[in-house]
Design a protein around this motif. Sequence first.
Motif, PDB file in Angstrom:
ATOM      1  N   HIS A 103       0.860  -1.210  -0.085  1.00 34.24           N
ATOM      2  CA  HIS A 103      -0.052  -0.003  -0.065  1.00 34.24           C
ATOM      3  C   HIS A 103       0.982   1.088  -0.273  1.00 34.24           C
ATOM      4  O   HIS A 103       2.156   1.014   0.476  1.00 34.24           O
ATOM      5  CB  HIS A 103      -0.916   0.077   1.295  1.00 34.24           C
ATOM      6  CG  HIS A 103      -0.381   0.371   2.482  1.00 34.24           C
ATOM      7  ND1 HIS A 103       0.195  -0.948   3.282  1.00 34.24           N
ATOM      8  CD2 HIS A 103      -0.063   1.306   3.210  1.00 34.24           C
ATOM      9  CE1 HIS A 103       0.749  -0.323   4.110  1.00 34.24           C
ATOM     10  NE2 HIS A 103       0.506   1.009   4.273  1.00 34.24           N
ATOM     11  N   SER A 132      -3.605  -4.961  -4.274  1.00 31.67           N
ATOM     12  CA  SER A 132      -4.756  -4.066  -4.154  1.00 31.67           C
ATOM     13  C   SER A 132      -5.153  -3.555  -5.465  1.00 31.67           C
ATOM     14  O   SER A 132      -4.373  -3.054  -6.268  1.00 31.67           O
ATOM     15  CB  SER A 132      -4.320  -3.127  -3.249  1.00 31.67           C
ATOM     16  OG  SER A 132      -5.094  -1.770  -3.332  1.00 31.67           O
ATOM     17  N   ARG A 133      -6.517  -3.645  -6.000  1.00 31.15           N
ATOM     18  CA  ARG A 133      -6.843  -3.160  -7.218  1.00 31.15           C
ATOM     19  C   ARG A 133      -6.971  -1.754  -7.269  1.00 31.15           C
ATOM     20  O   ARG A 133      -6.487  -0.882  -8.278  1.00 31.15           O
ATOM     21  CB  ARG A 133      -8.413  -3.745  -7.344  1.00 31.15           C
ATOM     22  CG  ARG A 133      -8.440  -4.949  -7.852  1.00 31.15           C
ATOM     23  CD  ARG A 133      -9.924  -5.495  -8.403  1.00 31.15           C
ATOM     24  NE  ARG A 133      -9.697  -6.678  -8.744  1.00 31.15           N
ATOM     25  CZ  ARG A 133     -10.141  -7.881  -7.670  1.00 31.15           C
ATOM     26  NH1 ARG A 133     -10.249  -7.577  -6.310  1.00 31.15           N
ATOM     27  NH2 ARG A 133     -10.123  -9.189  -8.323  1.00 31.15           N
ATOM     28  N   MET A 134      -7.154  -1.108  -6.068  1.00 38.47           N
ATOM     29  CA  MET A 134      -6.982   0.537  -5.872  1.00 38.47           C
ATOM     30  C   MET A 134      -5.427   0.909  -6.203  1.00 38.47           C
ATOM     31  O   MET A 134      -5.345   1.881  -6.987  1.00 38.47           O
ATOM     32  CB  MET A 134      -7.320   0.857  -4.209  1.00 38.47           C
ATOM     33  CG  MET A 134      -7.413   2.348  -4.107  1.00 38.47           C
ATOM     34  SD  MET A 134      -7.811   2.925  -2.634  1.00 38.47           S
ATOM     35  CE  MET A 134      -6.446   2.461  -1.612  1.00 38.47           C
ATOM     36  N   ARG A 188      -4.502   0.801  -9.833  1.00 32.68           N
ATOM     37  CA  ARG A 188      -4.897   1.832 -10.504  1.00 32.68           C
ATOM     38  C   ARG A 188      -3.835   2.990 -10.474  1.00 32.68           C
ATOM     39  O   ARG A 188      -3.349   3.783 -11.378  1.00 32.68           O
ATOM     40  CB  ARG A 188      -6.250   2.324 -10.342  1.00 32.68           C
ATOM     41  CG  ARG A 188      -7.406   1.359 -10.779  1.00 32.68           C
ATOM     42  CD  ARG A 188      -8.690   2.163 -10.977  1.00 32.68           C
ATOM     43  NE  ARG A 188      -8.955   2.255  -9.438  1.00 32.68           N
ATOM     44  CZ  ARG A 188      -9.546   1.210  -8.278  1.00 32.68           C
ATOM     45  NH1 ARG A 188      -9.721   0.284  -9.010  1.00 32.68           N
ATOM     46  NH2 ARG A 188      -9.897   1.569  -7.177  1.00 32.68           N
ATOM     47  N   VAL A 189      -3.735   3.236  -9.106  1.00 29.42           N
ATOM     48  CA  VAL A 189      -2.590   4.347  -9.017  1.00 29.42           C
ATOM     49  C   VAL A 189      -1.095   3.983  -9.450  1.00 29.42           C
ATOM     50  O   VAL A 189      -0.877   5.039 -10.309  1.00 29.42           O
ATOM     51  CB  VAL A 189      -2.528   4.504  -7.596  1.00 29.42           C
ATOM     52  CG1 VAL A 189      -1.203   5.669  -6.910  1.00 29.42           C
ATOM     53  CG2 VAL A 189      -3.615   5.045  -6.766  1.00 29.42           C
ATOM     54  N   CYS A 216      -1.748  -6.718 -10.954  1.00 29.48           N
ATOM     55  CA  CYS A 216      -2.246  -6.819  -9.701  1.00 29.48           C
ATOM     56  C   CYS A 216      -2.546  -8.248  -9.497  1.00 29.48           C
ATOM     57  O   CYS A 216      -3.207  -8.775 -10.496  1.00 29.48           O
ATOM     58  CB  CYS A 216      -3.581  -5.877  -9.697  1.00 29.48           C
ATOM     59  SG  CYS A 216      -4.632  -6.202  -8.384  1.00 29.48           S
TER      60      CYS A 216
END
Length: 139
Positions: A82, A103-105, A108-109, A122
Amino acid sequence: MNLLLIINKEAWAVGTLARLFVIGAPAGWRVRIVSGREMYANPSQFRRWVDEADLVHWMLHKTFVDAGSWTASGCHVVTVHHLDEDETDVEYLSRARILLTGSRMFHRVLEQRFGARIPVQCTPYPVDRPFFEAGAARR
């Protein structure tokens, strides 16, 4: 194959993932797990381990990497678990051959920031769904 796994924080998630790498390593692979604490306690030994490795996998709980630890030899892969809001200077990650995240979130970042230069993958971590399902407690 000589694989060096570097965990920068001795956190449960990172340590567990490193142990799974050891368990799942192909026959004949030599795997060494080194903590950030060990890295800073004996930098010359750490540098030898990096230089001897065919693959260096930085398993970052929160980002950090001493830029001097990256070498031209070997292949550097980074798993980012993270990112925190205060982590804005992560350009060093572009030196990796591939960035991994569960983490999918954060995928994207990372994809937005680095995807044009290096692959970002991912791979969500497996979850033992029956263990987490609500149900009657057994006594």
